[in-house]
Design a protein around this motif. Structure first.
Motif, PDB file in Angstrom:
ATOM      1  N   UNK A  97      13.745   0.944  -1.554  1.00  0.00           N
ATOM      2  CA  UNK A  97      13.643   2.403  -1.587  1.00  0.00           C
ATOM      3  C   UNK A  97      14.937   3.077  -1.146  1.00  0.00           C
ATOM      4  N   UNK A  98      15.782   2.386  -0.376  1.00  0.00           N
ATOM      5  CA  UNK A  98      17.029   2.976   0.092  1.00  0.00           C
ATOM      6  C   UNK A  98      18.158   2.864  -0.937  1.00  0.00           C
ATOM      7  N   UNK A  99      17.954   2.093  -2.011  1.00  0.00           N
ATOM      8  CA  UNK A  99      18.972   1.973  -3.060  1.00  0.00           C
ATOM      9  C   UNK A  99      18.855   3.197  -3.963  1.00  0.00           C
ATOM     10  N   UNK A 105      26.542   6.791   2.702  1.00  0.00           N
ATOM     11  CA  UNK A 105      26.261   5.833   1.657  1.00  0.00           C
ATOM     12  C   UNK A 105      27.075   4.572   1.889  1.00  0.00           C
ATOM     13  N   UNK A 106      26.451   3.475   1.647  1.00  0.00           N
ATOM     14  CA  UNK A 106      27.080   2.169   1.758  1.00  0.00           C
ATOM     15  C   UNK A 106      27.051   1.536   0.370  1.00  0.00           C
ATOM     16  N   UNK A 107      28.163   0.990  -0.059  1.00  0.00           N
ATOM     17  CA  UNK A 107      28.249   0.383  -1.394  1.00  0.00           C
ATOM     18  C   UNK A 107      28.351  -1.126  -1.229  1.00  0.00           C
ATOM     19  N   UNK A 108      27.376  -1.837  -1.773  1.00  0.00           N
ATOM     20  CA  UNK A 108      27.369  -3.299  -1.766  1.00  0.00           C
ATOM     21  C   UNK A 108      27.687  -3.765  -3.177  1.00  0.00           C
ATOM     22  N   UNK A 163      21.913   5.618   7.374  1.00  0.00           N
ATOM     23  CA  UNK A 163      22.355   6.551   8.396  1.00  0.00           C
ATOM     24  C   UNK A 163      23.155   5.779   9.432  1.00  0.00           C
ATOM     25  N   UNK A 164      24.436   6.103   9.507  1.00  0.00           N
ATOM     26  CA  UNK A 164      25.318   5.442  10.461  1.00  0.00           C
ATOM     27  C   UNK A 164      25.505   6.373  11.642  1.00  0.00           C
TER      28      UNK A 164
END
Length: 191
Positions: free
Chosen positions: A148-150, A1-4, A171-172
Motif C-alpha cells: 500500500x505504501x508503493x 519518498x524513497x526510490x528502490x 515518513x522520515x
C-alpha cells in the motif's frame, strides 16, 4: 519518498513491449503539451479530458494503462507550473519553458497497472502492451514495506538494460542529537 531500484531480467519480446510503452507515454506527453500551447488558458481538467480523447482516438494509447497516461499528463502539468512559478519569482535567465520530449527513457505507472508477486521478486504489468512478468534483481529489501505504501512504479531504459523503480511513501523523522559530546565512528576496519 524513497526510490528502490531493481534490475529487470527482460526477454526480447518484453523489451519491444517496454519500448512501445515508453514511446506511447512520450506521445501522450507531447500531444498534451501541444494542446496546452495551442489553447492558452486551459487548466488541469482540460488536459485530463484531452488525455481521454487521445485514448478514444488512438488504439495504441488505449492499450497503455490509463494511470500511465495520466502520469504523463501530470509530468506536463508539473512542467507548466514550474514555468509559471519561475516567471512569478522573476528568476534570472531562462524560465524553463516546457519542451517536447524527443527521447523518453521511462514509463511510469501509478497504483494500478502492475501487480507485485507475493515473494516481491517478480512484477507483472497488466496492460495490453504485453510486457508481462519481469524478474527483479537487486539488493534493496522491498520486503519491509507494505504494498500500500508503493505509490509509483517506473520502468527505466538505460544503456545497460532495464530497471524497475518503486517510489515508496516513507515518513522520515530525524532523530534529535544528544548533546553529550560523544560520537561513534565505524570505519570498517577488520583488524
Amino acid at each position: 519518498m524513497l526510490v528502490l531500484e531493481y534490475k529487470a531480467v527482460v526477454k526480447k519480446s518484453q523489451a519491444t513491449a517496454i519500448n512501445e510503452a515508453i514511446r506511447t507515454s512520450q506521445f501522450v506527453r507531447n500531444k498534451v503539451l501541444r494542446y496546452w500551447m495551442d489553447n492558452r488558458g486551459v487548466g488541469k481538467k482540460e488536459l485530463y479530458q484531452y488525455n481521454t480523447r487521445l485514448r478514444a482516438e488512438f488504439e495504441f494509447v488505449k492499450n497503455l494503462n490509463s494511470h500511465a497516461t495520466q502520469a504523463s499528463v501530470e509530468n506536463v502539468e508539473r512542467a507548466i507550473s514550474r514555468f509559471f512559478d519561475n516567471c512569478k519569482k522573476n528568476k534570472p535567465g531562462k524560465k524553463g519553458y516546457p519542451r517536447f520530449k524527443k527521447d523518453a527513457r521511462c514509463v511510469e505507472y501509478k497504483t494500478s497497472g502492475w501487480k507485485l508477486h507475493p515473494t516481491k521478486r517478480r512484477i507483472t504489468f497488466l496492460d495490453k502492451k504485453g510486457i508481462g512478468t519481469l524478474r527483479l534483481l537487486g539488493k534493496w529489501d522491498i520486503h519491509t514495506y507494505p504494498i500500500e505504501l508503493i505509490k509509483r512504479v517506473r520502468i527505466v531504459r538505460r544503456a545497460d538494460g532495464y530497471y524497475v523503480q518503486f517510489c515508496v511513501k516513507v515518513d522520515i523523522t530525524p532523530e534529535p542529537r544528544i548533546a553529550d559530546g560523544e560520537i561513534g565512528l565505524d570505519v570498517g576496519l577488520e583488524y
